[in-house]
Scaffold this motif. Structure first.
Motif, PDB file in Angstrom:
ATOM      1  N   HIS A  36       9.622  25.442  48.215  1.00  0.00           N
ATOM      2  CA  HIS A  36       8.297  25.069  49.278  1.00  0.00           C
ATOM      3  C   HIS A  36       7.200  25.580  48.702  1.00  0.00           C
ATOM      4  N   ARG A  37       6.114  25.096  48.847  1.00  0.00           N
ATOM      5  CA  ARG A  37       4.827  25.564  48.354  1.00  0.00           C
ATOM      6  C   ARG A  37       3.801  25.597  49.538  1.00  0.00           C
ATOM      7  N   SER A  38       4.104  25.023  50.499  1.00  0.00           N
ATOM      8  CA  SER A  38       2.940  25.468  51.749  1.00  0.00           C
ATOM      9  C   SER A  38       3.422  26.221  52.565  1.00  0.00           C
ATOM     10  N   VAL A  39       2.597  27.126  52.977  1.00  0.00           N
ATOM     11  CA  VAL A  39       3.034  28.195  53.943  1.00  0.00           C
ATOM     12  C   VAL A  39       1.805  28.329  55.184  1.00  0.00           C
ATOM     13  N   SER A  40       2.530  28.089  56.189  1.00  0.00           N
ATOM     14  CA  SER A  40       1.533  28.292  57.298  1.00  0.00           C
ATOM     15  C   SER A  40       1.977  29.501  58.257  1.00  0.00           C
ATOM     16  N   TRP A  41       0.891  30.011  58.885  1.00  0.00           N
ATOM     17  CA  TRP A  41       1.153  31.159  59.992  1.00  0.00           C
ATOM     18  C   TRP A  41       0.596  30.446  61.154  1.00  0.00           C
ATOM     19  N   TYR A  42       1.324  31.317  62.151  1.00  0.00           N
ATOM     20  CA  TYR A  42       1.041  31.070  63.692  1.00  0.00           C
ATOM     21  C   TYR A  42       1.115  32.305  64.591  1.00  0.00           C
TER      22      TYR A  42
ATOM     23  N   PHE B 181      -2.219  27.932  65.634  1.00  0.00           N
ATOM     24  CA  PHE B 181      -2.365  27.901  63.914  1.00  0.00           C
ATOM     25  C   PHE B 181      -3.386  28.889  63.678  1.00  0.00           C
ATOM     26  N   LEU B 182      -2.949  29.599  62.736  1.00  0.00           N
ATOM     27  CA  LEU B 182      -3.755  30.554  61.970  1.00  0.00           C
ATOM     28  C   LEU B 182      -4.420  29.853  60.845  1.00  0.00           C
ATOM     29  N   PHE B 183      -3.540  29.733  59.843  1.00  0.00           N
ATOM     30  CA  PHE B 183      -3.887  29.342  58.367  1.00  0.00           C
ATOM     31  C   PHE B 183      -2.912  28.572  57.701  1.00  0.00           C
ATOM     32  N   GLU B 184      -3.241  27.808  56.534  1.00  0.00           N
ATOM     33  CA  GLU B 184      -2.152  27.074  55.722  1.00  0.00           C
ATOM     34  C   GLU B 184      -2.684  27.454  54.465  1.00  0.00           C
ATOM     35  N   TYR B 185      -1.537  27.786  53.463  1.00  0.00           N
ATOM     36  CA  TYR B 185      -1.797  28.057  52.266  1.00  0.00           C
ATOM     37  C   TYR B 185      -0.881  27.139  51.385  1.00  0.00           C
ATOM     38  N   PHE B 186      -1.367  26.744  50.136  1.00  0.00           N
ATOM     39  CA  PHE B 186      -0.905  25.724  49.249  1.00  0.00           C
ATOM     40  C   PHE B 186      -1.326  26.101  47.982  1.00  0.00           C
ATOM     41  N   SER B 187      -0.381  26.471  47.114  1.00  0.00           N
ATOM     42  CA  SER B 187      -0.534  26.675  45.816  1.00  0.00           C
ATOM     43  C   SER B 187      -1.958  27.659  45.579  1.00  0.00           C
TER      44      SER B 187
ATOM     45  N   THR C  13      -4.021  28.657  47.661  1.00  0.00           N
ATOM     46  CA  THR C  13      -5.474  28.215  48.100  1.00  0.00           C
ATOM     47  C   THR C  13      -5.171  28.057  49.656  1.00  0.00           C
ATOM     48  N   GLN C  14      -6.137  28.475  50.467  1.00  0.00           N
ATOM     49  CA  GLN C  14      -6.080  28.238  51.773  1.00  0.00           C
ATOM     50  C   GLN C  14      -6.540  26.595  52.011  1.00  0.00           C
ATOM     51  N   ARG C  15      -5.815  25.888  52.580  1.00  0.00           N
ATOM     52  CA  ARG C  15      -5.923  24.764  52.854  1.00  0.00           C
ATOM     53  C   ARG C  15      -6.520  24.195  54.143  1.00  0.00           C
ATOM     54  N   ASN C  16      -6.305  24.862  55.073  1.00  0.00           N
ATOM     55  CA  ASN C  16      -6.484  24.733  56.556  1.00  0.00           C
ATOM     56  C   ASN C  16      -6.670  25.947  57.152  1.00  0.00           C
ATOM     57  N   LYS C  17      -7.432  26.007  58.435  1.00  0.00           N
ATOM     58  CA  LYS C  17      -7.761  27.385  58.925  1.00  0.00           C
ATOM     59  C   LYS C  17      -8.064  27.085  60.414  1.00  0.00           C
ATOM     60  N   GLY C  18      -7.184  27.791  61.304  1.00  0.00           N
ATOM     61  CA  GLY C  18      -7.316  27.671  62.714  1.00  0.00           C
ATOM     62  C   GLY C  18      -8.446  28.383  63.190  1.00  0.00           C
ATOM     63  N   ASN C  19      -8.718  28.301  64.559  1.00  0.00           N
ATOM     64  CA  ASN C  19      -9.910  29.193  65.249  1.00  0.00           C
ATOM     65  C   ASN C  19      -9.620  30.589  65.714  1.00  0.00           C
ATOM     66  N   PHE C  20      -9.398  31.443  64.448  1.00  0.00           N
ATOM     67  CA  PHE C  20      -9.353  32.831  64.783  1.00  0.00           C
ATOM     68  C   PHE C  20     -10.519  33.572  64.033  1.00  0.00           C
TER      69      PHE C  20
ATOM     70  N   ALA D 154       5.928  29.395  58.551  1.00  0.00           N
ATOM     71  CA  ALA D 154       6.610  28.419  58.189  1.00  0.00           C
ATOM     72  C   ALA D 154       6.266  27.800  56.940  1.00  0.00           C
ATOM     73  N   SER D 155       7.226  27.242  56.414  1.00  0.00           N
ATOM     74  CA  SER D 155       7.103  26.814  55.094  1.00  0.00           C
ATOM     75  C   SER D 155       7.461  25.095  54.985  1.00  0.00           C
ATOM     76  N   SER D 156       6.867  24.534  54.226  1.00  0.00           N
ATOM     77  CA  SER D 156       7.409  23.046  53.860  1.00  0.00           C
ATOM     78  C   SER D 156       7.257  22.839  52.419  1.00  0.00           C
ATOM     79  N   PHE D 157       7.628  21.798  52.191  1.00  0.00           N
ATOM     80  CA  PHE D 157       7.795  21.456  50.435  1.00  0.00           C
ATOM     81  C   PHE D 157       6.461  21.226  49.781  1.00  0.00           C
ATOM     82  N   ARG D 158       5.476  20.293  50.625  1.00  0.00           N
ATOM     83  CA  ARG D 158       4.256  19.875  49.740  1.00  0.00           C
ATOM     84  C   ARG D 158       3.189  20.153  50.882  1.00  0.00           C
TER      85      ARG D 158
END
Lengths: 113, 111
Positions: free
Chosen positions: A29-35, A45-51, A53-60, A92-96
């Motif tokens: 799994h290469r995607s990791v999200s934090w909550y 949702f806090l943020f998500e990382y992939f490879s 790099t931070q790919r998405n960010k929540g309102n924190f 949480a992790s997911s494949f891509r």
């Protein structure tokens, strides 16, 4: 296949301190999200990382940050802790992609005194 | 941030009863997921739905992806004590977007 692991499971800190939490995703799994989850609340949702790099960010606030390593392991850091930061932090992790089926770790329960 | 409307917020039921909960949105989703969380643990995936109208079962659990793609429901038949927990729905509008989460339905079984 081993699941998502998070360390530590429990943590007690005092206001003003900083904390680093760790997450090891499922192998491959290469995607990791934090909550953040507070009692009686849903998942924020806090943020998500992939490879790495931070790919998405929540309102924190900027006190919450994270990073991902080349082996997909991720850490999140909270600086200048406040009482309101007491919560269960889930990884949480997911494949891509974060939108794919996510698999959660058991969480780190943080108590700020 | 955006949330799904999940209801009911909590349910008090007798052992053996059937349970029904649902999630609705004003937006169209391509994926619906249902998770269960027990105290002190992370959510565990129960059922994943990927097509409008899809009906999927996992033991005593059945979930459906609404035809309008704006809702989903989860049914639990013949509830047992280990069904206690918080059930979350999560939806995804597009493969490039984050999951959007409902606030959860807390299931309590009366002794």
């Amino acid at each position: 296949k081993a699941g998502v692991t998070q360390t530590p499971r429990y943590l007690i800190k005092t206001r003003g301190q900083q904390v680093t939490l760790s997450c090891s995703p499922i192998s491959g799994h290469r995607s990791v999200s934090w909550y953040q989850q507070t009692p009686g609340q849903g998942l924020q949702f806090l943020f998500e990382y992939f490879s790495e790099t931070q790919r998405n960010k929540g309102n924190f606030p900027g006190r919450f940050s994270g990073r991902q390593f080349s082996n997909s392991r991720s850490e999140m850091n909270v600086s200048t802790l406040e009482l309101g930061d007491s919560a269960l932090y889930l990884c949480a992790s997911s494949f891509r992609k974060a939108g794919e089926t996510q698999y959660f770790g058991p969480g780190t329960r943080l108590l700020v005194l | 941030g955006q949330q799904l409307n999940q209801s009911p917020q909590s349910m008090f039921i007798q052992e053996g009863e059937d349970v029904s909960m649902n999630c609705t949105s004003s937006s169209i989703f391509n994926t619906w997921l249902w998770y269960k969380q027990e105290p002190g643990e992370g959510p565990v995936l129960l059922i994943a739905l990927y097509k409008a109208g899809e009906l999927t079962s996992n033991g005593r659990l059945t979930a459906q992806f609404g035809i309008t793609r704006k809702d989903s429901f989860l049914n639990i038949s013949a509830s047992i004590p280990s069904d206690v927990g918080i059930y979350f729905c999560a939806g995804q509008m597009d493969s490039n977007y984050q999951l959007i989460w409902g606030a959860g339905t807390k299931l309590i079984i009366k002794p």
